[in-house]
Design a protein around this motif. Structure first.
Motif, PDB file in Angstrom:
ATOM      1  N   ASP A 268      46.032  44.440  44.933  1.00  0.00           N
ATOM      2  CA  ASP A 268      47.416  44.792  45.218  1.00  0.00           C
ATOM      3  C   ASP A 268      47.633  46.236  44.749  1.00  0.00           C
ATOM      4  O   ASP A 268      47.175  46.627  43.666  1.00  0.00           O
ATOM      5  CB  ASP A 268      48.379  43.853  44.485  1.00  0.00           C
ATOM      6  CG  ASP A 268      49.827  44.184  44.775  1.00  0.00           C
ATOM      7  OD1 ASP A 268      50.385  43.611  45.737  1.00  0.00           O
ATOM      8  OD2 ASP A 268      50.401  45.028  44.057  1.00  0.00           O
ATOM      9  N   LEU A 269      48.341  47.030  45.567  1.00  0.00           N
ATOM     10  CA  LEU A 269      48.469  48.465  45.280  1.00  0.00           C
ATOM     11  C   LEU A 269      49.783  48.789  44.581  1.00  0.00           C
ATOM     12  O   LEU A 269      50.441  49.788  44.888  1.00  0.00           O
ATOM     13  CB  LEU A 269      48.322  49.262  46.586  1.00  0.00           C
ATOM     14  CG  LEU A 269      46.963  49.082  47.282  1.00  0.00           C
ATOM     15  CD1 LEU A 269      46.944  49.804  48.610  1.00  0.00           C
ATOM     16  CD2 LEU A 269      45.837  49.578  46.380  1.00  0.00           C
ATOM     17  N   GLY A 270      50.150  47.955  43.597  1.00  0.00           N
ATOM     18  CA  GLY A 270      51.349  48.219  42.797  1.00  0.00           C
ATOM     19  C   GLY A 270      52.626  48.081  43.600  1.00  0.00           C
ATOM     20  O   GLY A 270      53.543  48.891  43.466  1.00  0.00           O
ATOM     21  N   THR A 271      52.694  47.059  44.462  1.00  0.00           N
ATOM     22  CA  THR A 271      53.824  46.914  45.371  1.00  0.00           C
ATOM     23  C   THR A 271      55.041  46.336  44.685  1.00  0.00           C
ATOM     24  O   THR A 271      54.946  45.654  43.662  1.00  0.00           O
ATOM     25  CB  THR A 271      53.430  46.025  46.558  1.00  0.00           C
ATOM     26  OG1 THR A 271      52.974  44.765  46.074  1.00  0.00           O
ATOM     27  CG2 THR A 271      52.319  46.671  47.365  1.00  0.00           C
ATOM     28  N   ARG A 272      56.196  46.575  45.293  1.00  0.00           N
ATOM     29  CA  ARG A 272      57.460  46.095  44.718  1.00  0.00           C
ATOM     30  C   ARG A 272      57.554  44.582  44.754  1.00  0.00           C
ATOM     31  O   ARG A 272      57.927  43.943  43.759  1.00  0.00           O
ATOM     32  CB  ARG A 272      58.629  46.712  45.499  1.00  0.00           C
ATOM     33  CG  ARG A 272      60.005  46.343  44.957  1.00  0.00           C
ATOM     34  CD  ARG A 272      61.097  46.896  45.842  1.00  0.00           C
ATOM     35  NE  ARG A 272      60.974  46.359  47.207  1.00  0.00           N
ATOM     36  CZ  ARG A 272      61.667  46.826  48.234  1.00  0.00           C
ATOM     37  NH1 ARG A 272      62.484  47.852  48.081  1.00  0.00           N
ATOM     38  NH2 ARG A 272      61.510  46.272  49.434  1.00  0.00           N
ATOM     39  N   ASN A 273      57.226  43.972  45.898  1.00  0.00           N
ATOM     40  CA  ASN A 273      57.351  42.515  46.031  1.00  0.00           C
ATOM     41  C   ASN A 273      56.080  41.780  45.665  1.00  0.00           C
ATOM     42  O   ASN A 273      56.064  40.541  45.617  1.00  0.00           O
ATOM     43  CB  ASN A 273      57.769  42.153  47.462  1.00  0.00           C
ATOM     44  CG  ASN A 273      59.157  42.661  47.796  1.00  0.00           C
ATOM     45  OD1 ASN A 273      60.037  42.693  46.928  1.00  0.00           O
ATOM     46  ND2 ASN A 273      59.358  43.073  49.033  1.00  0.00           N
ATOM     47  N   GLY A 274      54.996  42.521  45.446  1.00  0.00           N
ATOM     48  CA  GLY A 274      53.774  41.934  44.932  1.00  0.00           C
ATOM     49  C   GLY A 274      53.001  41.094  45.937  1.00  0.00           C
ATOM     50  O   GLY A 274      53.380  40.920  47.097  1.00  0.00           O
ATOM     51  N   THR A 275      51.868  40.573  45.455  1.00  0.00           N
ATOM     52  CA  THR A 275      50.998  39.682  46.223  1.00  0.00           C
ATOM     53  C   THR A 275      50.730  38.460  45.354  1.00  0.00           C
ATOM     54  O   THR A 275      50.363  38.603  44.175  1.00  0.00           O
ATOM     55  CB  THR A 275      49.662  40.384  46.574  1.00  0.00           C
ATOM     56  OG1 THR A 275      49.941  41.577  47.298  1.00  0.00           O
ATOM     57  CG2 THR A 275      48.768  39.478  47.388  1.00  0.00           C
ATOM     58  N   THR A 276      50.935  37.281  45.922  1.00  0.00           N
ATOM     59  CA  THR A 276      50.793  36.066  45.118  1.00  0.00           C
ATOM     60  C   THR A 276      49.629  35.218  45.598  1.00  0.00           C
ATOM     61  O   THR A 276      49.326  35.150  46.791  1.00  0.00           O
ATOM     62  CB  THR A 276      52.083  35.230  45.171  1.00  0.00           C
ATOM     63  OG1 THR A 276      52.391  34.912  46.527  1.00  0.00           O
ATOM     64  CG2 THR A 276      53.246  35.994  44.555  1.00  0.00           C
ATOM     65  N   LEU A 277      48.966  34.585  44.625  1.00  0.00           N
ATOM     66  CA  LEU A 277      47.864  33.658  44.876  1.00  0.00           C
ATOM     67  C   LEU A 277      48.217  32.352  44.167  1.00  0.00           C
ATOM     68  O   LEU A 277      48.387  32.334  42.935  1.00  0.00           O
ATOM     69  CB  LEU A 277      46.547  34.228  44.331  1.00  0.00           C
ATOM     70  CG  LEU A 277      45.329  33.297  44.381  1.00  0.00           C
ATOM     71  CD1 LEU A 277      44.971  32.956  45.821  1.00  0.00           C
ATOM     72  CD2 LEU A 277      44.151  33.940  43.657  1.00  0.00           C
TER      73      LEU A 277
END
Length: 403
Positions: A268-277
């Protein structure tokens, strides 16, 4: 002389005197009629030329000169009227500017030549593009220096025309051989020297079909595949390899690449809404391993699995398959294997190209009946074979879209 003849002569003399008086008083139209009644056509033609000088409209001046030429009995006066008419017509054409009909220029040039206005005739033939007539007129004038200059100019033009033809032929040959980068470079060099509509059209045609993006649609040995090219693949709403049209996704959201050990990882490239697993937000790179199912921005499902099964395994032996937004992408994380060849994307001189490389020992691609170079640039519609008369191994369907 009989009484009747003396009476006729007296009548003609009276009309001539009256015509002269009308001419001096500025009644030129009446003067012309009276001169004609007095059977003095040359005087009538002379007054018609005076009327031409007094006219403000060029078209009317040309018309009066033409009438004077038809009226005059004297060959010298007729020639003078025709010369005036031709000169006026030529001046009109030159003042008009822009392209003129060749037939119109040739007509005026011929009139000028017949009227003895040889220098102007030569100019008109130049504008008409009639080199042979121009040389004929210059020869008649005895203009030796201008003839020499004309021959030198003609020789120069011939050389330029040959050079242009050679460039056009070279660009067409390079395009046929799928060497589009070289074709564009040749066209750029040619256009830097002079404008050429044919070369410009060739450039537009090449660029319209050229593959330049990071996603390509191919049919490899009959299997359709959408390839996401590059050593690393990004997913995002904007400047990404795979574009995902979702507001919750950042412009460049995640990156898939190989680690130093050669293992495929997701980051994840430091995103606002993120990436979830599995509901948990990921931080830092994680190995893809046997496969991952994540959510981008908390709402866009994305599946990433190793390319281990089916025909896609041979296309991306060290890559992954990405499924997002209902689309499926093969990301080789390097070169995409396309039968015996390799597909990659390169940037050269500010331009991007999707290239096809032939590994050492592999058969060169055949396009039509031509055997191609070891590296070529792909365009939409290319159908490549590994042998003449054999089946199509690689068909370029076009540039792919986003998810």
């Amino acid at each position: 002389m009989g009484l009747f003849d003396r009476f006729v002569r007296w009548g003609e003399s009276r009309r001539a005197k009256e015509a002269r008086a009308r001419e001096l008083s500025g009644e030129l139209a009446s003067a012309v009629e009276l001169y004609l009644e007095a059977e003095m056509p040359d005087e009538a033609a002379r007054v018609l030329l005076l009327r031409a000088d007094a006219e403000g409209s060029v078209e009317q001046r040309v018309a009066f000169c033409a009438t004077a030429a038809r009226t005059a009995a004297s060959a010298e006066l007729r020639k003078k009227a025709l010369a005036r008419k031709a000169l006026l017509s030529f001046d009109v054409i030159r003042a008009r500017g822009g392209p003129s009909l060749r037939s119109e220029l040739e007509r005026v040039a011929k009139e000028l030549e017949e009227a003895g206005e040889l220098e102007r005739a030569a100019e008109a033939y130049v504008l008409a593009g009639d080199s042979e007539a121009e040389v004929r007129v210059l020869t008649e004038m005895g203009a030796i220096e201008r003839l020499e200059e004309r021959f030198k100019a003609a020789e120069t033009e011939v050389r330029k025309a040959r050079a242009v033809a050679d460039v056009r032929r070279r660009i067409a040959d390079l395009e046929r051989c799928a060497e589009r980068r070289a074709a564009l470079e040749a066209a750029k060099a040619a256009l830097a020297e002079r404008e050429d509509e044919v070369v410009e059209a060739a450039v537009r045609s090449i660029r319209a079909r050229l593959l330049t993006g990071t996603v390509v649609d191919l049919a490899i040995d009959g299997t359709k595949v959408r390839g996401a090219l590059g050593e690393e693949v990004t997913l995002g709403r904007g400047d990404a390899t795979i574009v995902v049209a979702a507001r919750a996704v950042s412009r460049v959201h995640v990156r898939i690449k190989k680690s130093a050990s050669g293992e495929a990882i997701l980051e994840d490239l430091g995103t606002r809404n993120g990436t979830t697993l599995a509901g948990a937000r990921i931080h830092g790179p994680i190995p893809i391993g046997a496969g991952l199912r994540v959510e981008l921005g908390g709402e866009v499902p994305c599946s990433i699995v190793p390319a281990r099964e089916g025909p896609e395994a041979s296309m991306a032996p060290a890559g992954v398959i990405v499924e997002v937004g209902g689309a499926r992408f093969v990301a080789p994380l390097g070169e995409l294997h396309a039968g015996p060849w390799r597909v990659d994307r390169v940037v050269s001189g500010g331009d991007a190209f999707v290239v096809l490389r032939t590994p050492e020992g592999a058969p060169r691609p055949i396009l039509g009946e031509l055997s191609l170079a070891a590296e070529i640039e792909l365009s939409a519609g290319d159908e490549l074979k590994s042998a003449r008369g054999g089946p199509v191994r690689l068909c370029v369907l076009g540039g792919g879209g986003g998810a």
